[in-house]
Scaffold this motif. Structure first.
Motif, PDB file in Angstrom:
ATOM      1  N   MET A  31      70.381  50.315  44.549  1.00  0.00           N
ATOM      2  CA  MET A  31      70.007  48.941  44.304  1.00  0.00           C
ATOM      3  C   MET A  31      70.504  48.038  45.317  1.00  0.00           C
ATOM      4  O   MET A  31      69.834  47.099  45.940  1.00  0.00           O
ATOM      5  CB  MET A  31      69.952  48.583  42.843  1.00  0.00           C
ATOM      6  N   VAL A  32      71.561  47.975  45.434  1.00  0.00           N
ATOM      7  CA  VAL A  32      72.738  47.586  46.341  1.00  0.00           C
ATOM      8  C   VAL A  32      72.146  47.607  47.914  1.00  0.00           C
ATOM      9  O   VAL A  32      71.592  46.644  48.674  1.00  0.00           O
ATOM     10  CB  VAL A  32      74.085  47.590  46.189  1.00  0.00           C
ATOM     11  N   SER A  33      71.782  48.840  48.234  1.00  0.00           N
ATOM     12  CA  SER A  33      71.431  49.078  49.572  1.00  0.00           C
ATOM     13  C   SER A  33      70.143  48.617  49.824  1.00  0.00           C
ATOM     14  O   SER A  33      69.796  48.163  51.016  1.00  0.00           O
ATOM     15  CB  SER A  33      71.575  50.650  49.661  1.00  0.00           C
ATOM     16  N   SER A  34      69.083  48.493  48.865  1.00  0.00           N
ATOM     17  CA  SER A  34      67.802  48.001  49.083  1.00  0.00           C
ATOM     18  C   SER A  34      67.746  46.526  49.131  1.00  0.00           C
ATOM     19  O   SER A  34      66.630  45.951  49.166  1.00  0.00           O
ATOM     20  CB  SER A  34      67.195  48.564  48.254  1.00  0.00           C
ATOM     21  N   LYS A  77      77.571  44.427  51.496  1.00  0.00           N
ATOM     22  CA  LYS A  77      78.571  44.555  50.505  1.00  0.00           C
ATOM     23  C   LYS A  77      79.075  45.554  49.943  1.00  0.00           C
ATOM     24  O   LYS A  77      79.763  45.758  49.138  1.00  0.00           O
ATOM     25  CB  LYS A  77      78.741  43.182  49.500  1.00  0.00           C
ATOM     26  N   ARG A  78      78.108  46.663  50.354  1.00  0.00           N
ATOM     27  CA  ARG A  78      78.038  47.999  49.677  1.00  0.00           C
ATOM     28  C   ARG A  78      79.694  48.696  49.585  1.00  0.00           C
ATOM     29  O   ARG A  78      80.128  49.105  48.772  1.00  0.00           O
ATOM     30  CB  ARG A  78      77.146  48.814  49.948  1.00  0.00           C
ATOM     31  N   GLU A  79      80.192  48.590  50.862  1.00  0.00           N
ATOM     32  CA  GLU A  79      81.328  49.221  51.259  1.00  0.00           C
ATOM     33  C   GLU A  79      82.573  48.490  50.392  1.00  0.00           C
ATOM     34  O   GLU A  79      83.152  49.178  49.797  1.00  0.00           O
ATOM     35  CB  GLU A  79      81.750  49.082  52.669  1.00  0.00           C
ATOM     36  N   LEU A  80      82.338  47.259  50.136  1.00  0.00           N
ATOM     37  CA  LEU A  80      83.436  46.579  49.296  1.00  0.00           C
ATOM     38  C   LEU A  80      83.212  47.110  47.806  1.00  0.00           C
ATOM     39  O   LEU A  80      84.260  47.083  47.103  1.00  0.00           O
ATOM     40  CB  LEU A  80      83.088  44.995  49.203  1.00  0.00           C
ATOM     41  N   LEU A  94      81.373  37.676  63.665  1.00  0.00           N
ATOM     42  CA  LEU A  94      81.436  36.564  62.571  1.00  0.00           C
ATOM     43  C   LEU A  94      80.233  36.732  61.675  1.00  0.00           C
ATOM     44  O   LEU A  94      80.577  36.487  60.499  1.00  0.00           O
ATOM     45  CB  LEU A  94      81.542  35.183  63.138  1.00  0.00           C
ATOM     46  N   SER A  95      79.232  37.108  62.226  1.00  0.00           N
ATOM     47  CA  SER A  95      77.859  37.327  60.982  1.00  0.00           C
ATOM     48  C   SER A  95      78.006  38.305  60.005  1.00  0.00           C
ATOM     49  O   SER A  95      77.784  38.152  58.672  1.00  0.00           O
ATOM     50  CB  SER A  95      76.614  37.337  61.875  1.00  0.00           C
ATOM     51  N   GLU A  96      78.718  39.522  60.726  1.00  0.00           N
ATOM     52  CA  GLU A  96      79.068  40.568  59.791  1.00  0.00           C
ATOM     53  C   GLU A  96      80.083  40.109  58.696  1.00  0.00           C
ATOM     54  O   GLU A  96      80.054  40.238  57.489  1.00  0.00           O
ATOM     55  CB  GLU A  96      79.871  41.735  60.451  1.00  0.00           C
ATOM     56  N   PHE A  97      81.378  39.237  58.979  1.00  0.00           N
ATOM     57  CA  PHE A  97      82.114  38.845  58.319  1.00  0.00           C
ATOM     58  C   PHE A  97      81.650  37.954  57.056  1.00  0.00           C
ATOM     59  O   PHE A  97      81.988  38.066  55.998  1.00  0.00           O
ATOM     60  CB  PHE A  97      83.185  38.089  59.144  1.00  0.00           C
ATOM     61  N   VAL A  98      80.845  36.951  57.641  1.00  0.00           N
ATOM     62  CA  VAL A  98      80.096  35.848  56.687  1.00  0.00           C
ATOM     63  C   VAL A  98      79.271  36.712  55.710  1.00  0.00           C
ATOM     64  O   VAL A  98      79.347  36.301  54.407  1.00  0.00           O
ATOM     65  CB  VAL A  98      79.310  35.033  57.379  1.00  0.00           C
ATOM     66  N   GLY A  99      78.488  37.571  56.101  1.00  0.00           N
ATOM     67  CA  GLY A  99      77.621  38.389  55.222  1.00  0.00           C
ATOM     68  C   GLY A  99      78.430  39.304  54.287  1.00  0.00           C
ATOM     69  O   GLY A  99      78.221  39.308  53.172  1.00  0.00           O
ATOM     70  N   LYS A 100      79.435  39.663  54.601  1.00  0.00           N
ATOM     71  CA  LYS A 100      80.608  40.571  53.813  1.00  0.00           C
ATOM     72  C   LYS A 100      81.149  39.892  52.804  1.00  0.00           C
ATOM     73  O   LYS A 100      81.296  40.166  51.622  1.00  0.00           O
ATOM     74  CB  LYS A 100      81.123  41.351  54.732  1.00  0.00           C
ATOM     75  N   MET A 154      81.217  35.808  52.608  1.00  0.00           N
ATOM     76  CA  MET A 154      80.956  34.415  52.146  1.00  0.00           C
ATOM     77  C   MET A 154      79.495  34.417  51.675  1.00  0.00           C
ATOM     78  O   MET A 154      79.335  33.368  50.723  1.00  0.00           O
ATOM     79  CB  MET A 154      81.113  33.570  53.353  1.00  0.00           C
ATOM     80  N   GLU A 155      78.681  35.203  51.705  1.00  0.00           N
ATOM     81  CA  GLU A 155      77.152  35.085  51.011  1.00  0.00           C
ATOM     82  C   GLU A 155      77.018  35.857  49.858  1.00  0.00           C
ATOM     83  O   GLU A 155      77.602  36.910  49.672  1.00  0.00           O
ATOM     84  CB  GLU A 155      76.347  35.541  52.177  1.00  0.00           C
ATOM     85  N   GLY A 156      76.024  35.453  48.983  1.00  0.00           N
ATOM     86  CA  GLY A 156      75.608  36.126  47.926  1.00  0.00           C
ATOM     87  C   GLY A 156      76.733  36.046  46.792  1.00  0.00           C
ATOM     88  O   GLY A 156      76.631  36.894  45.756  1.00  0.00           O
TER      89      GLY A 156
END
Length: 948
Positions: A835-838, A845-848, A938-944, A946-948
């Motif tokens: 569900m997270v992956s989809s 954030k799946r890795e986290l 930075l986009s990857e950092f923010v997505g991981k 700072m978002e959601g």
């Protein structure tokens, strides 16, 4: 016979444009473009520019990279001192006589930026690229051409001198279908338009479109006269064809009117939600510039609409409207010759021309040429005020705009006479009905559910055991049992109707007395923890909120409701509701005076638009004239008919994004016949199939057919990985995307469940993960696959995003899953991670989440879950931050300021801003590539983090 290639389509287009009078010019790169620009500007301005003078002109043209500011530069004149200290004036576009410009066409201009880009066909006006045409061969989706222009905007238009940022109109075509649009900050394919003729018949094939729309005079007229610079959004807006034809008809009638004496009036029937405010603004703006017109007066019939319209007008053109706050100010505006355009309410206008104290000032205007434009004229012009205006102004001309005209069938009887729109305004000048708008995707269709007798079902979310057919007495209408069942029903279905509050709802109720009962019931249920909806209410505490047929509502006097003037108790109740609102939103409104109450109205409107209110309770207010793209559901416990019904339903059908496929109407009255009659009156024959979406059973059949199509491409989830080449991947993407669209439309039905479908929820989500994998692979490999066809595909991630899911939701599911045997737990854990992956946001954030599950979840209590995860996230974020700054040699303090700015403003930094955070500044040649790498990281950092 082979399919016409894109190259052949392009060559034929250039030939046709040359035949239409464009000069074919060979421009291969920016150097050619600049050389040609100098020649064309000299020709247009009828003078020669020295190299130094042309350099000054270029500096002016390129002094900003802001597309909106460049649109202003294009429309303005530029002056500078030359070497002889003479003032030189330069025009870039003839705004008044639009045919008197210089026209050229070229193709395959090459721009070297992140990628080497070749634009298909570019139309130059006075040497500047103002129209860009992107072509795809026949058979390909038009959307792919749109996506390519979006990529050009991100990667190419700003390269070099950035002259392609002057483009005003974009055209996309695959030969068969052709559309146009103006580029906005967030391009949306739903805001691309077909051109039509005056009778709304599409001009869609490229050859016909070129002949009509790309005619030299017409295309420059669309740029100079029918493109609006929206100051509020800092974006360009271009009129749609029906808006264009309506304004042209009004202008023609005014220009051909006599200098003195009676003139022909007229009205425009454009369906609710089709953009009448923009149309009326353009008509008013252009009319106010015609020398023979002394004043243009735009009239609305309520203070709330006066505020809204003035706000929108001034967003289109700041300072063009000075909205009158009171009659004294309105009279001043009438007396001031410099004020050519006035927005006012019809009530204040009536006071200005009937009160003796204003006569001295107003009498000087009696013989002036005054053009009146009435908004929502289906309800603003059916009283004595119309007669007063006609009697007072000797040289007036009147035009009305309405989405629902008054015909004999839906006319109210005034002094024993039925008065229609045509009787007051004369000839209908242009028509664009709801079926036209739905066909053009300018508004959405409706899903109308008549909620009658519901029986308990094992899989039903809610139950409502009432019989709408029996609702014919006030006693039943107001019974506590009925109101309670409806309240619980709304609470039960609201999240599914609004996609878990991605949208908002409105509840329209027959009268104030019943509204108070409903609202108090919802307040009590909230205190009891039965729901957490953010609710608000607004109603008038004077008699004008009583039901009457002029609003299209069936009077209910015969049901023993008290229609006498509302007593002080009602005002006290409104104040109590406002006080609770003040406490929740930290405001200070009341009913102590009209200004404070009007401010409350405006604040409520803003919070509905911003989704800060989940459900708004109304009687008549907000059912007409209020637009919110994020409102998608209307609950109806009120007898409506004809124009009142269509107006109310139309609050829900504004277009926005892919997820909103229709407006939801949930009716608790027997309005089936009234709905059918209203659709018949305000649309074309056989309109129901267009206006009302199919029943749920039809969607089940569509879904199962789409599943069969998907399985014919990829029989199993694993077979997605075995697809050979992009063509096969594209077949899967399109098949799954179609399945998502159908499922999206089904989710708002009360009966929706995967149990009755041919694919279960888990399999659907598994395919969604593969779909998202392809999206991520495509976006991350654009450096290697510059010509990837998948890079042009619209993946429509809106449809795959589940708004109710966030990290804590996922972790709580996992925490609750800790009991049971190991195999069952692992299986459930894998389902949740799928569900997270989809989900396009959570997948980053799946890795986290997996790391937290492994290291922390087994020992943490559910009560401490949120705090433990925040601590874990803080540590992981700090480690990742330090790694990023070390790898790229970034100044940590500067990067932290950038992060803080993202969180505060939501604006992502530019490449240059990120490069400026480096300890060691790179060479000019390396800045672009390093900046692009920093943006990705930075986009990857923010997505991981700072978002959601």
């Amino acid at each position: 016979m082979s399919t016409q290639s894109e190259l052949a389509l392009e060559q034929n287009l250039v030939v046709q444009l040359v035949e239409n009078g464009y000069e074919n010019v060979c421009i291969k790169n920016e150097a050619d473009l600049l050389s040609n620009l100098k020649t064309q500007l000299e020709k247009f301005n009828e003078r020669t520019f020295t190299d130094e003078e042309f350099k000054q002109i270029l500096n002016h043209l390129t002094r900003t990279t802001n597309v909106f500011e460049k649109a202003k530069i294009l429309r303005d004149k530029f002056s500078f001192k030359n070497a002889d200290n003479e003032t030189v004036y330069v025009r870039f576009l003839n705004m008044e006589h639009w045919c008197k410009n210089e026209y050229q066409v070229t193709n395959q201009i090459t721009v070297d930026g992140k990628y080497q880009t070749r634009f298909d066909v570019t139309m130059l006006i006075n040497g500047l690229p103002l129209v860009q045409i992107e072509l795809k061969k026949r058979g390909l989706e038009l959307r792919e051409a749109f996506n390519q222009i979006d990529r050009y905007k991100k990667h190419s238009y700003h390269i070099g001198m950035g002259l392609f940022q002057y483009i005003q109109i974009f055209v996309i075509s695959n030969g068969v279908n052709t559309k146009y649009f103006a580029l906005t900050k967030k391009p949306d394919f739903k805001f691309t338009f077909y051109w039509t003729d005056e009778n709304n018949r599409r001009v869609s094939d490229l050859e016909s479109f070129t002949k009509v729309f790309l005619d030299k005079c017409h295309v420059s007229k669309m740029i100079t006269r029918y493109t609006v610079l929206h100051e509020g959004d800092k974006a360009l807006m271009i009129l749609r064809p029906y808006q264009y034809f309506a304004v042209e008809k009004i202008l023609e009638r005014v220009k051909n009117s006599p200098t003195v004496g009676p003139s022909k009036n007229g009205y425009v029937w454009h369906t609710t939600g089709s953009g009448k405010t923009l149309t009326s603004f353009k008509a008013s703006q252009i009319l106010s510039r015609i020398p023979k017109v002394d004043k243009v007066v735009f009239c609305v019939d309520r203070v709330d609409l006066d505020y809204k319209t003035t706000l929108e007008f001034n967003a289109f053109s700041p300072g063009s409207v000075d909205g009158s706050d009171n009659t004294k100010k309105l009279v001043k505006q009438f007396a001031d010759p410099s004020v050519r355009l006035i927005v006012t309410t019809i009530q204040k206008l009536n006071t200005a021309i009937t009160r003796e104290r204003h006569q001295k000032t107003m009498d000087g205007l009696k013989d002036k040429k005054v053009v009146f434009i009435f908004d929502e004229c289906h309800r603003s012009q059916f009283g004595d005020t119309h007669k007063n205006i006609v009697r007072y102004f000797n040289n007036h001309q009147m035009f009305g705009f309405t989405g629902t005209p008054i015909f004999t069938k839906n006319a109210a009887t005034i002094k024993r006479q039925k008065v229609t729109t045509a009787m007051l305004f004369g000839e209908r000048l242009h028509t664009y009905v709801i079926t036209d708008a739905i066909k053009d995707q300018n508004v959405l269709p409706f899903s109308v559910e008549y909620t009658g007798r519901y029986e308990y079902k094992d899989n039903s979310r809610s139950n409502l055991d009432i019989d709408v057919e029996a609702i014919d007495t006030a006693e039943l209408l107001e019974s506590e049992e009925r109101l309670s069942k409806i309240a619980h029903y709304i609470i039960g279905i609201h999240d599914s109707k609004t996609y878990n509050r991605a949208f908002t709802g409105m509840f329209c109720i027959s009268n104030v007395k019943t509204l108070i009962k409903y609202y108090d019931l919802f307040r009590r249920l909230k205190r009891e923890g039965k729901h957490d909806l953010r609710i608000a209410s607004i109603f008038s505490y004077t008699a004008n909120e009583a039901p009457n047929s002029d609003t299209g509502e069936i009077p209910e006097e015969d049901l023993d409701f008290n229609n006498s003037k509302v007593d002080i108790h009602t005002r006290d109740v409104m104040d109590k509701y406002i006080e609770e609102y003040n406490q929740e939103f930290k405001t200070s409104f009341s009913t102590k005076d009209s200004q404070s109450f009007n401010d409350y109205y405006k604040n409520v409107a803003k919070r509905v638009i911003d989704k800060e209110i989940d459900l708004l309770f109304v009687v008549n207010m907000f059912l007409t004239g209020f637009d919110s793209k994020k409102l998608n559901t209307l609950y109806v416990d009120k007898n409506l008919k004809y124009h009142g019904l269509i107006q109310a339903y139309s609050r829900t059908n504004r277009v926005t994004g892919e997820k909103k496929s229709h407006g939801n109407i949930v009716v608790f009255r027997n309005l089936k016949q009234a709905t059918d009659d209203s659709i018949e009156l305000f649309s074309t024959l056989d309109a129901k199939e267009t206006i009302l979406i199919e029943p749920y059973e039809d969607y089940v059949e569509k879904f199962d057919q789409a599943v069969a199509t998907l399985l014919s491409v990829v029989p199993t989830v694993g077979s997605v990985d075995d697809l050979l080449g992009e063509d096969e991947q594209l077949r899967f993407i399109r098949a799954y995307r179609n399945l998502m669209r159908i499922k999206n439309a089904m989710e708002t039905f009360v009966d929706f469940t995967f149990d009755s479908l041919s694919m279960d929820a888990q399999t659907f989500a598994d395919y969604g993960s593969k779909y998202l994998d392809l999206y991520n692979a495509t976006k991350s490999s654009t450096e290697k696959k510059k010509e990837s066809i998948l890079n042009e595909v619209d993946f429509q991630l809106e449809l795959i995003r589940r708004d109710e899911i966030n990290v804590m939701y996922i972790l709580r599911l996992l925490a609750q899953n800790r009991g049971g045997d190991e195999a069952t737990r692992k299986k459930r854990e894998q389902e949740i991670l799928t569900m997270v992956s989809s989900d396009p946001v959570l997948s980053t954030k799946r890795e986290l989440i997996e790391k937290f599950i492994l290291e922390n979840l087994p020992t943490v209590s559910e009560d401490e879950l949120e705090r433990e995860y925040e601590d874990f996230l803080s540590v992981e974020r700090r480690v990742a931050f330090e790694k990023l700054t070390a790898e790229e040699d970034i100044n940590p303090e500067l990067l932290q300021k950038t992060m803080d700015s993202i969180e505060f403003s939501g604006r992502f930094p530019t490449k240059d801003e990120l490069v400026d955070t480096l300890n060691k500044k790179p060479s000019f040649r390396k800045r672009i590539s390093i900046g692009e790498r920093l943006v990705v990281k930075l986009s990857e950092f923010v997505g991981k983090f700072m978002e959601g």
